[in-house]
Design a protein around this motif. Structure first.
Motif, mmCIF file in Angstrom:
data_model
loop_
_atom_site.group_PDB
_atom_site.id
_atom_site.type_symbol
_atom_site.label_atom_id
_atom_site.label_comp_id
_atom_site.label_asym_id
_atom_site.label_seq_id
_atom_site.Cartn_x
_atom_site.Cartn_y
_atom_site.Cartn_z
ATOM 1 N N UNK A 313 0.833 -1.203 0.000
ATOM 2 C CA UNK A 313 0.000 0.000 0.000
ATOM 3 C C UNK A 313 0.869 1.256 0.000
ATOM 4 N N UNK A 314 1.948 1.209 0.781
ATOM 5 C CA UNK A 314 2.880 2.350 0.789
ATOM 6 C C UNK A 314 3.495 2.562 -0.593
ATOM 7 N N UNK A 411 -0.518 13.029 -12.168
ATOM 8 C CA UNK A 411 -1.432 13.977 -11.515
ATOM 9 C C UNK A 411 -2.221 13.304 -10.404
ATOM 10 N N UNK A 412 -2.871 12.174 -10.731
ATOM 11 C CA UNK A 412 -3.701 11.497 -9.726
ATOM 12 C C UNK A 412 -2.848 10.923 -8.591
ATOM 13 N N UNK A 413 -1.658 10.370 -8.955
ATOM 14 C CA UNK A 413 -0.774 9.822 -7.920
ATOM 15 C C UNK A 413 -0.349 10.917 -6.952
ATOM 16 N N UNK A 414 -0.044 12.080 -7.484
ATOM 17 C CA UNK A 414 0.379 13.188 -6.622
ATOM 18 C C UNK A 414 -0.765 13.670 -5.742
ATOM 19 N N UNK A 454 -6.085 3.912 -5.811
ATOM 20 C CA UNK A 454 -4.623 4.026 -5.748
ATOM 21 C C UNK A 454 -4.013 3.314 -4.545
ATOM 22 N N UNK A 455 -4.735 3.204 -3.448
ATOM 23 C CA UNK A 455 -4.154 2.652 -2.223
ATOM 24 C C UNK A 455 -4.710 1.299 -1.829
ATOM 25 N N UNK A 462 -7.286 4.325 6.193
ATOM 26 C CA UNK A 462 -5.940 4.877 6.242
ATOM 27 C C UNK A 462 -5.751 5.759 7.468
ATOM 28 N N UNK A 463 -6.740 6.616 7.752
ATOM 29 C CA UNK A 463 -6.672 7.480 8.935
ATOM 30 C C UNK A 463 -6.592 6.637 10.207
#
Length: 517
Positions: A313-314, A411-414, A454-455, A462-463
């Motif tokens: 995931x990282x 763009x989306x990754x950032x 993406x993750x 995630x939080x």
């Protein structure tokens, strides 16, 4: 040039010989002086000159007795007598104890020059003979390293004893100097490896230490130390490693065995020191490894759990620092537990295979280059250190992240990376999907979908993960109460925090804290 040691109990005679005879013109330099045989013995042991010029009649120990001792200890050393008596008895005695010649007082410079020319020829013959003996001895020791057949070992040991001309067998200790292929700039260059033995021989010669050096394999030297000889210290072994790196660009691990054994047990010594050298896998390259560096019986072949999904995931989030932290922490656990090399290699191969599957999913038209994949797996199996395996995984992970970013669009990754950074920084504050979407200028629903894509997890998951990771760090501090920790990570309700912790970790915060002790 050749070295000469002068011995005379008459101080003026000694000074005259040392300072007024032009030894340099004869290709000789004065290495030291002694005032009698006893005084000379200790100095000769330390200096080991090529030639000893000694008076015959001296107090405490005369020249004949000194010459006998020199002949017994250093057969290659040349002896010349100095006497004021030209009686045949003295000349006969001098020749009997192995003297090359004799000089009569008062000294005649032409006579000295003539005698020294003869002595230098004898010195050169002795050097050639010694070189031949050293080569023969090295060949016998090399064969003994791998010889398993008892009869053949006995024959080799008998040959070594005959060569040394001793009443009883010498005993040897062994050190192995092994090139770290993965960390050497010139490991693939034959020239650098061929000069490895020369570099080691030069080093020990400068130290004045007697060793026998055998090039056992292309990238391995066997260094024999004889019992009774001065041994190198740990720092001197480390300095040998630095010398090899400086001269040849090669990193070397040196395993130093401490046990001395007869020639017939050299193959056993070799096995022991090879096992000692296997500690390189955990300690890393360029080390000096002695018996005390190994923790006896401290090994395990059961892998501890690796947080593979969280690590992947990282990578999918291009969270390089967190991925590196997880890999480094796991590598530390493998070292601590001394997990076997084969088991670690299998784990690494599995992890790399998982990355390949994610990059080239079956049925989607993607396919990896089989040759490149096979080369990568062979590289893991060939790694001499855990550090090297970790480097291969890091490199593959970096390539994976780069390809993911190329495929999904920078763009989306950032954007997702930015959301993660906001959460990492503000986890202790109230965080809502609306607040996050406003900061990255996306709709809440699109952000939810993009983040999960993406993750592989929701923003809430995630939080929660970040908050609970921080909570585990804080639980290591006994001064912090559970209620205080809950508030510090963003939960107003301690009971909610406790139930969430139990659900995710399988234990309550207090139970987790107890397990830390």
């Amino acid at each position: 040039m050749y070295s000469i040691f002068l011995v005379d109990d008459e101080e003026l005679e000694l000074e005259m010989m040392r300072d007024f005879i032009r030894w340099e013109d004869m290709g000789i330099y004065v290495a030291g002086v002694g005032v009698n045989g006893k005084d000379a013995q200790e100095k000769i042991q330390a200096i080991q000159p090529d030639i000893v010029l000694t008076d015959v009649q001296m107090p405490l120990m005369d020249g004949l007795e000194l010459a006998k001792w020199v002949s017994e200890q250093y057969a290659w050393m040349q002896i010349v007598f100095l006497t004021g008596h030209d009686e045949f008895a003295y000349v006969k005695s001098a020749l009997h104890v192995g003297a090359v010649g004799y000089l009569l007082k008062p000294l005649d410079l032409e006579e000295i020059s003539g005698v020294m020319e003869r002595v230098k020829r004898k010195c050169e013959e002795a050097r050639l003979k010694n070189k031949s003996l050293r080569v023969t001895k090295a060949n016998l020791l090399k064969e003994l390293l791998d010889e398993k057949e008892a009869g053949r070992r006995d024959n080799l040991a008998a040959g070594l004893l005959a060569l040394e001309r001793r009443a009883s067998e010498s005993r040897y200790a062994l050190a192995l100097c092994c090139v770290d292929r993965d960390f050497s700039a010139h490991a693939g260059e034959t020239g650098a490896l061929s000069r490895l033995a020369d570099a080691a021989e030069d080093y020990f010669r400068e130290l004045g230490l007697e060793v026998a050096i055998v090039r056992h394999r292309e990238d391995e030297l066997a260094i024999f130390r004889e019992a009774g000889e001065s041994d190198a210290t740990r720092e001197q072994w480390a300095a040998l490693g630095r010398t090899i790196r400086g001269r040849l660009g090669l990193s070397a691990t040196i395993a130093v065995g401490g046990e001395y054994a007869e020639p017939g047990r050299i193959d056993e010594l070799y096995g022991q020191v090879r096992s000692l050298g296997d500690e390189r896998f955990y300690l890393g390259p360029g080390q000096v490894i002695e018996t005390g560096d190994v923790k006896p019986g401290y090994s395990c072949d059961t892998l501890p759990p690796f947080p593979e999904e969280r690590w992947l995931s990282d990578l999918q989030q291009s969270n390089r620092e967190e991925a590196e932290r997880k890999l480094a922490e796991y590598g530390g656990n493998l070292r601590q537990l001394r997990i076997g090399r084969a088991v670690v290699s299998e784990w690494a191969i599995g992890l790399l295979a998982r990355l390949e599957e994610l990059l080239h999913p079956p049925g989607l038209g993607g396919h990896a280059a089989p040759g490149k994949r096979a080369a990568l797996y062979h590289a893991v199996y060939d790694c001499q250190t855990l550090q090297g395996i970790e480097a291969i995984i890091r490199q593959a992970a970096e390539q994976y992240m780069n390809l993911l970013e190329e495929r999904s669009g920078d763009k989306n990754a950032k954007l997702v990376r930015r959301v993660c950074e906001i959460i990492d920084r503000s986890y202790h504050e109230p965080i809502t999907i609306n607040g996050l979407s406003a900061q990255v200028y996306l709709s809440p629903n699109y952000l939810r979908s993009l983040f999960r894509e993406k993750t592989g997890m929701t923003i809430h998951d995630y939080l929660t993960r970040i908050r609970l990771d921080k909570a585990k760090e804080m639980l290591a501090d006994p001064a912090l109460k559970v209620q205080d920790i809950a508030q510090k990570i963003g939960y107003e309700s301690a009971s909610y925090f406790i139930s969430l912790f139990l659900k995710n970790q399988g234990v309550t915060p207090n139970e987790y804290r107890k397990n830390l002790r």
